[in-house]
Design a protein around this motif. Sequence first.
Motif, short mmCIF file in Angstrom:
data_model
loop_
_atom_site.label_atom_id
_atom_site.label_comp_id
_atom_site.label_asym_id
_atom_site.label_seq_id
_atom_site.Cartn_x
_atom_site.Cartn_y
_atom_site.Cartn_z
N GLU A 41 2.24 -15.10 0.87
CA GLU A 41 3.06 -16.26 0.53
C GLU A 41 4.05 -15.91 -0.59
N ASN A 42 3.61 -15.06 -1.53
CA ASN A 42 4.48 -14.69 -2.66
C ASN A 42 5.66 -13.83 -2.23
N ALA A 43 5.47 -13.05 -1.16
CA ALA A 43 6.56 -12.28 -0.55
C ALA A 43 7.21 -11.27 -1.51
N VAL A 44 6.38 -10.69 -2.39
CA VAL A 44 6.82 -9.54 -3.19
C VAL A 44 5.92 -8.37 -2.82
N ALA A 45 6.28 -7.18 -3.30
CA ALA A 45 5.54 -5.98 -2.89
C ALA A 45 4.07 -6.05 -3.28
N GLU A 46 3.77 -6.56 -4.49
CA GLU A 46 2.38 -6.60 -4.96
C GLU A 46 2.12 -7.90 -5.74
N PHE A 191 10.99 5.08 -2.47
CA PHE A 191 9.66 4.96 -1.86
C PHE A 191 9.72 4.01 -0.67
N PHE A 192 9.15 4.47 0.46
CA PHE A 192 9.16 3.68 1.70
C PHE A 192 7.74 3.60 2.26
N THR A 193 7.41 2.44 2.83
CA THR A 193 6.08 2.23 3.39
C THR A 193 6.18 1.81 4.85
N PRO A 194 5.64 2.62 5.78
CA PRO A 194 5.66 2.24 7.20
C PRO A 194 4.84 0.98 7.45
N GLN A 195 5.31 0.17 8.38
CA GLN A 195 4.60 -1.03 8.86
C GLN A 195 4.38 -2.08 7.77
N ILE A 198 7.83 -5.16 3.36
CA ILE A 198 8.91 -4.69 2.50
C ILE A 198 9.02 -3.18 2.68
N LEU A 199 10.05 -2.72 3.38
CA LEU A 199 10.17 -1.30 3.73
C LEU A 199 10.32 -0.42 2.49
N GLU A 200 11.28 -0.76 1.62
CA GLU A 200 11.51 0.05 0.42
C GLU A 200 11.00 -0.68 -0.81
N ASP A 201 10.08 -0.04 -1.51
CA ASP A 201 9.55 -0.58 -2.75
C ASP A 201 10.56 -0.27 -3.87
N PRO A 202 10.99 -1.27 -4.64
CA PRO A 202 12.04 -1.01 -5.63
C PRO A 202 11.68 -0.01 -6.72
N VAL A 203 10.46 -0.11 -7.27
CA VAL A 203 10.00 0.85 -8.28
C VAL A 203 8.49 1.03 -8.11
N THR A 204 8.04 2.26 -7.97
CA THR A 204 6.66 2.53 -7.57
C THR A 204 5.96 3.37 -8.62
N GLY A 205 5.20 2.70 -9.49
CA GLY A 205 4.51 3.42 -10.54
C GLY A 205 3.51 4.42 -10.00
N SER A 206 2.72 4.02 -9.00
CA SER A 206 1.68 4.90 -8.47
C SER A 206 2.25 6.17 -7.84
N ALA A 207 3.46 6.10 -7.30
CA ALA A 207 4.10 7.30 -6.74
C ALA A 207 4.29 8.36 -7.81
N HIS A 208 4.45 7.93 -9.05
CA HIS A 208 4.68 8.88 -10.14
C HIS A 208 3.41 9.61 -10.57
N CYS A 209 2.26 9.18 -10.05
CA CYS A 209 1.03 9.96 -10.24
C CYS A 209 1.15 11.32 -9.57
N SER A 210 1.98 11.40 -8.53
CA SER A 210 2.27 12.68 -7.87
C SER A 210 3.58 13.28 -8.35
N SER A 230 16.50 2.72 -6.23
CA SER A 230 16.62 1.63 -5.27
C SER A 230 17.77 0.72 -5.70
N GLU A 231 18.04 -0.30 -4.91
CA GLU A 231 19.11 -1.24 -5.25
C GLU A 231 18.85 -1.91 -6.61
N ARG A 232 17.57 -2.22 -6.91
CA ARG A 232 17.24 -2.89 -8.17
C ARG A 232 17.11 -1.92 -9.34
N MET A 233 16.86 -0.65 -9.08
CA MET A 233 16.78 0.42 -10.07
C MET A 233 15.59 0.23 -11.01
N GLY A 234 14.89 1.34 -11.31
CA GLY A 234 13.79 1.30 -12.26
C GLY A 234 13.84 2.49 -13.19
N LYS A 235 13.43 2.27 -14.44
CA LYS A 235 13.40 3.32 -15.46
C LYS A 235 11.94 3.60 -15.82
#
Length: 262
Positions: A41-46, A191-195, A198-210, A230-235
């Motif tokens: 219902e919230n319709a955000v990535a997390e 960062f992109f997630t199949p299926q 939201i196809l492209e996650d704007p900023v992905t903290g967990s991806a930076h673990c790798s 991403s379009e929204r950009m993250g630092k």
Amino acid sequence: MTYTLYQIDAFTDHTFGGNPACVVPLEAWLPEDIMLKIAKENAVAETAFFVSKGDKIHLRWFTPEIEMDLCGHATLATAHCLKTLLNYKSDKIIFETLSGDLNVLVQKDTYKMDFPSRMPTADNLPESILKSLNIKPKEVLKARDYVLVYENETEIRNIKIDRQLFDEINLDPGGVIVTAIGDACDFVSRFFTPQASILEDPVTGSAHCSLIPFWAERLNKKDLYALQVSERMGKLYCEDKGNRVVISGKAKTYSIGHFWIE
């Protein structure tokens, strides 16, 4: 029952930037199917849900489809919610999660998150993902997520995904990171997630673990500044600490509201 809902933009110092996350404080856990419905219902990535356990905060993260094992931006958003909106006293927050205890240190308006390191290793990319990319990577690695290494930032910004091909595979709970050395920072990523809804996650903290251990080794430096372009950009301000990484960023509150469950 009435619940409070906080929407917070993470990994940014201004509203409408970074990655929006919803944060829901609970007295006790709701059924998982209800939390999934709330996240949808919230319709955000997390959406982050938390229950206070005295010295620790039990934290869980839900996408509109699944419960995640680790989420950086929703952890940052929860820490921001606790400190700026809920009057949490300590500058050290301990979150109990599916990925173990995660410590967040609050320094003024910056949140320093201590996360597990997930060094990626060489791997083969599924054909459906390879065919879905308009620009092919020069290296393929994998930890939880695939890490695709490119020549430069321009290629990262210009990547397009054929979603019909991309969605042929399910990487639950992982995704696909594309990364390269940055023009005005140490490295950039998307960062992109199949299926996923939201196809492209704007900023992905967990991806930076790798990304942090990979680029720390490749660039021979421990402290790194990263942009997720991403379009929204993250630092993200990053530190490699061997078997742990520190991911730091800022956040802005966007909205506070309520919802009701009968």
